[in-house]
Design a protein around this motif. Structure first.
Motif, PDB file in Angstrom:
ATOM      1  N   GLU A 399      12.651  25.162 -14.232  1.00  0.00           N
ATOM      2  CA  GLU A 399      13.583  26.272 -13.975  1.00  0.00           C
ATOM      3  C   GLU A 399      14.018  26.328 -12.516  1.00  0.00           C
ATOM      4  N   ASN A 400      13.015  26.326 -11.647  1.00  0.00           N
ATOM      5  CA  ASN A 400      13.287  26.476 -10.216  1.00  0.00           C
ATOM      6  C   ASN A 400      12.070  25.944  -9.460  1.00  0.00           C
ATOM      7  N   THR A 402       9.424  27.235  -8.474  1.00  0.00           N
ATOM      8  CA  THR A 402       8.092  27.746  -8.806  1.00  0.00           C
ATOM      9  C   THR A 402       7.757  27.711 -10.295  1.00  0.00           C
ATOM     10  N   HIS A 403       8.776  27.707 -11.153  1.00  0.00           N
ATOM     11  CA  HIS A 403       8.516  27.865 -12.587  1.00  0.00           C
ATOM     12  C   HIS A 403       8.982  26.671 -13.417  1.00  0.00           C
ATOM     13  N   TRP A 421       3.757  27.809 -19.641  1.00  0.00           N
ATOM     14  CA  TRP A 421       4.426  28.048 -18.358  1.00  0.00           C
ATOM     15  C   TRP A 421       3.541  27.471 -17.260  1.00  0.00           C
TER      16      TRP A 421
END
Ligand SMILES: *[C@@H]1O[C@H](CO)[C@@H](O)[C@H](O)[C@H]1NC(C)=O
Ligand SMILES: *[C@@H]1O[C@H](CO)[C@@H](O)[C@H](O)[C@H]1NC(C)=O
Ligand SMILES: *[C@@H]1O[C@H](CO)[C@@H](O)[C@H](O)[C@H]1NC(C)=O
Ligand SMILES: *[C@@H]1O[C@H](CO)[C@@H](O)[C@H](O)[C@H]1NC(C)=O
Ligand SMILES: *[C@@H]1O[C@H](CO)[C@@H](O)[C@H](O)[C@H]1NC(C)=O
Length: 430
Positions: A399-400, A402-403, A421
């Protein structure tokens, strides 16, 4: 007319239309490579036009490529012509394209322009991949083909990463199995970059079919083989490696790749601040718990060999995720180092916060004629968190910074059967 009369009249086997159309990324950002086959020796032409952006055009632009004869057969001669042409794309556009020779064209294909970025430039969009392994034609392959074809229409991923064992086998039945499979996946592989690495089913004839039928990014070490390469997309550095060198092939390949990998991971670590995620994909598993009773080598001696060869490198470079196939099932493991779970800041069944070792995930059951492997022993290893023997594949969404999110689908029951996650608290483990 003359040409048409010639083809129709003389040899029906020499169908002049392009087939087996598939796309890949190259080593150059902003470039798409299209590979296809024809059974007559014709020119290699690609016509394309940008859509849905300010550069959109009614006019077709042309790119010229090259072709060569490839003998698909083993015992008999079956010549096809492999065509390769590349074109440059603008990142804001969709593209329509057709391939052919100017007389006999394919149907019109559409593709997104998303492509890898230069190592030093930041790409803030998420990166979304379909990950699958061990996929062939026939009844077991149909489930994945149906679901993935549907998903392909929704445009919710950037590329397919097929991590070895293609077609079962590309070379079988004098290469006709490879032709059938490449035609089967054409609606997907013509619409998305279809990135591959070799598995044991690509070994016959010294990987000839793999090397010729796919056009993967070049680097000075892989010598045009497509055996190993890496690219950057969004917040992820993706590394595709060939583990066959450790089992069937000459060890020189293993060593050449190893030296390249050391360099590649060093390089990737220079950019961890703009691209924190490091993902490695291989055919043979480094960790899996199927059949550790040793009656089947993949998760026993073969995995241990790869642990000896690769684990330290993955760990010291803070690799986040390792995807693997070969074993025909699904298994998701905890962060592991030296055969032990390494706990992070927080760990639960579906969440890892601040992991401190690579997470190993096997998704090697897209479906093929050999069927599923089921565990011989009912209890998986202590680090195994989820498993299934349904045919299917997974989706990785980085996603980005951090995730990252991973989910596995059962293509048989049309359900998400596992997800996790992964949340970073720092770029590297510490
Ligand atoms: C090629 O010939 C060999 C030896 O006769 C045989 O084992 C093999 O099945 C043949 N391959 C094909 C694709 O017919
Ligand atoms: C297989 O191909 C490699 C190059 O890709 C070559 O170095 C090697 O000698 C070949 N091996 C055989 C057995 O033909
Ligand atoms: C293959 O090369 C690696 C170095 O990458 C070495 O550690 C290993 O012992 C070699 N294996 C064999 C079977 O020669
Ligand atoms: C990993 O540890 C388990 C016990 O937890 C053991 O049964 C297994 O043999 C070990 N595997 C390897 C590859 O060392
Ligand atoms: C990263 O993605 C996660 C999940 O979608 C989201 O909750 C988080 O706010 C995002 N972080 C940034 C900095 O956008």
């Amino acid at each position: 007319m003359l040409i048409l009369a010639y083809w129709l009249g003389i040899v029906s086997a020499t169908w002049p239309f392009p087939e087996q159309v598939h796309v890949s990324w190259t080593e150059n950002p902003g470039e798409l490579m299209v590979t296809w086959v024809s059974y007559t020796q014709l020119e290699t032409k690609l016509a394309y036009r940008p859509m849905m952006c300010s550069a959109a055009s009614e006019n077709w632009l042309y790119a010229y490529g090259s072709s060569y004869a490839f003998n698909e057969g083993t015992n008999i001669t079956r010549i096809c012509y492999i065509h390769k042409a590349k074109f440059l794309v603008l990142s804001s556009c969709f593209y329509e394209y057709v391939v052919g020779n100017g007389g006999f064209w394919s149907r019109v294909f559409e593709i997104n322009s998303r492509s890898p970025s230069e190592p030093a430039s930041e790409d803030t969009q998420s990166a979304r991949f379909i990950v699958l392994g061990d996929w062939g034609t026939g009844p077991n392959g149909i489930y994945t083909n149906k679901l993935l074809s549907e998903e392909a229409k929704q445009r919710n991923f950037d590329a397919v990463l097929h991590i070895g064992d293609l077609a079962y086998d590309l070379n079988d039945n004098e290469g006709q199995v490879g032709d059938q499979w490449l035609n089967m996946i054409e609606p997907i592989a013509s619409a998305y970059p279809y990135m591959t690495l070799p598995g044991n089913h690509e070994v016959p004839n010294n990987f000839t079919h793999y090397i010729n039928r796919f056009s993967m990014p070049l680097n000075s070490a892989n010598q045009g083989t497509g055996f190993f390469y890496s690219f950057d997309l969004g917040p992820a550095h993706i590394v595709m490696i060939n583990t066959e060198g450790y089992f069937y092939y000459n060890n020189i390949t293993g060593l050449t790749q190893y030296n390249w990998l050391v360099e590649d991971l060093n390089q990737a670590n220079l950019y961890r601040n703009i691209r924190p995620w490091l993902v490695v994909l291989t055919h043979h598993p480094v960790y899996c718990s199927l059949d550790w009773s040793e009656s089947f080598k993949a998760c026993g001696p073969d995995a241990m060999l790869l642990q000896d060869e690769l684990e330290e490198l993955f760990y010291t470079n803070a690799v986040d995720l390792v995807f693997q196939a070969h074993v025909h099932n699904y298994e998701r493991d905890t962060p592991i180092y030296k055969n032990q779970t390494v706990y992070g800041a927080y760990d639960s069944l579906h969440t890892h916060v601040g992991p401190k070792a690579p997470i190993y995930i096997t998704s090697g059951n897209a479906g093929n004629c050999e069927g599923s492997n089921t565990p011989l022993v009912q209890n998986p290893q202590a680090w195994s968190q989820a498993w299934s023997s349904d045919f299917g594949y997974g989706r990785l969404v980085v996603e980005n910074k951090t995730h990252a999110y991973w989910e596995q689908f059962s293509a048989q029951s049309l359900k998400v059967i596992d997800y996790v996650w992964i949340i970073k608290t720092q770029n590297r483990y510490n």
